[in-house]
Motif scaffolding. Structure first.
Motif, PDB file in Angstrom:
ATOM      1  N   VAL A   1     -27.714  27.008  44.860  1.00 27.20           N
ATOM      2  CA  VAL A   1     -26.393  27.591  45.110  1.00 27.20           C
ATOM      3  C   VAL A   1     -25.534  26.630  45.924  1.00 27.20           C
ATOM      4  O   VAL A   1     -24.350  26.454  45.643  1.00 27.20           O
ATOM      5  N   ARG A   2     -26.132  25.981  46.916  1.00 25.83           N
ATOM      6  CA  ARG A   2     -25.372  25.024  47.732  1.00 25.83           C
ATOM      7  C   ARG A   2     -24.905  23.831  46.901  1.00 25.83           C
ATOM      8  O   ARG A   2     -23.878  23.242  47.203  1.00 25.83           O
TER       9      ARG A   2
ATOM     10  N   ASP B   1     -23.914  24.034  43.789  1.00 25.96           N
ATOM     11  CA  ASP B   1     -22.838  24.493  42.908  1.00 25.96           C
ATOM     12  C   ASP B   1     -21.512  24.540  43.656  1.00 25.96           C
ATOM     13  O   ASP B   1     -21.474  24.594  44.881  1.00 25.96           O
ATOM     14  N   ASP B   2     -20.424  24.552  42.900  1.00 31.16           N
ATOM     15  CA  ASP B   2     -19.086  24.631  43.474  1.00 31.16           C
ATOM     16  C   ASP B   2     -18.601  26.082  43.434  1.00 31.16           C
ATOM     17  O   ASP B   2     -17.688  26.421  42.683  1.00 31.16           O
ATOM     18  N   LEU B   3     -19.264  26.943  44.203  1.00 28.46           N
ATOM     19  CA  LEU B   3     -18.914  28.364  44.263  1.00 28.46           C
ATOM     20  C   LEU B   3     -18.735  28.775  45.727  1.00 28.46           C
ATOM     21  O   LEU B   3     -19.688  29.215  46.375  1.00 28.46           O
ATOM     22  N   PRO B   4     -17.531  28.623  46.284  1.00 24.71           N
ATOM     23  CA  PRO B   4     -17.311  28.899  47.710  1.00 24.71           C
ATOM     24  C   PRO B   4     -17.758  30.294  48.159  1.00 24.71           C
ATOM     25  O   PRO B   4     -18.310  30.446  49.245  1.00 24.71           O
ATOM     26  N   SER B   5     -17.545  31.314  47.327  1.00 24.04           N
ATOM     27  CA  SER B   5     -17.947  32.665  47.740  1.00 24.04           C
ATOM     28  C   SER B   5     -19.467  32.777  47.853  1.00 24.04           C
ATOM     29  O   SER B   5     -19.985  33.459  48.741  1.00 24.04           O
ATOM     30  N   MET B   6     -20.194  32.096  46.984  1.00 21.57           N
ATOM     31  CA  MET B   6     -21.659  32.108  47.080  1.00 21.57           C
ATOM     32  C   MET B   6     -22.127  31.310  48.293  1.00 21.57           C
ATOM     33  O   MET B   6     -23.122  31.662  48.920  1.00 21.57           O
ATOM     34  N   HIS B   7     -21.400  30.254  48.645  1.00 21.07           N
ATOM     35  CA  HIS B   7     -21.750  29.489  49.847  1.00 21.07           C
ATOM     36  C   HIS B   7     -21.635  30.378  51.079  1.00 21.07           C
ATOM     37  O   HIS B   7     -22.482  30.327  51.971  1.00 21.07           O
ATOM     38  N   THR B   8     -20.595  31.213  51.120  1.00 20.37           N
ATOM     39  CA  THR B   8     -20.423  32.151  52.239  1.00 20.37           C
ATOM     40  C   THR B   8     -21.599  33.123  52.293  1.00 20.37           C
ATOM     41  O   THR B   8     -22.130  33.418  53.365  1.00 20.37           O
TER      42      THR B   8
END
Length: 75
Positions: free
Chosen positions: A20-21, A23-30
């Motif tokens: 997940v880290r 990937d370029d998915l800011p909401s998943m990073h949160t």
């Protein structure tokens, strides 16, 4: 990603977090950052549960002033 979570493979959680880290998915990073915090909200949830129980016990019997007094005195 979905089927892995449904199969309850907790031992693969670090691998999933790394993916997940990457990937370029800011909401998943949160979300991942929240999973890896060193503290828990368990104590707060316990207080919320206690207040909800008091509220249910008094439903339809009293106004906000009495509910507030019971919550404050119970702590």
């Amino acid at each position: 990603m979905g089927p892995r979570l449904a199969q309850l493979q907790g031992e693969r959680l670090p691998e999933w977090i790394a993916a997940v880290r990457a990937d370029d998915l800011p909401s998943m990073h949160t979300f991942i950052n929240g999973l890896t915090l060193p503290w828990s909200s368990g104590v707060l949830e316990g207080h919320v549960n206690r207040i909800k129980m008091i509220k249910r016990q008094m439903y339809g019997r009293a106004g906000f002033k009495l509910l507030r007094k019971r919550v404050l005195l119970a702590s």
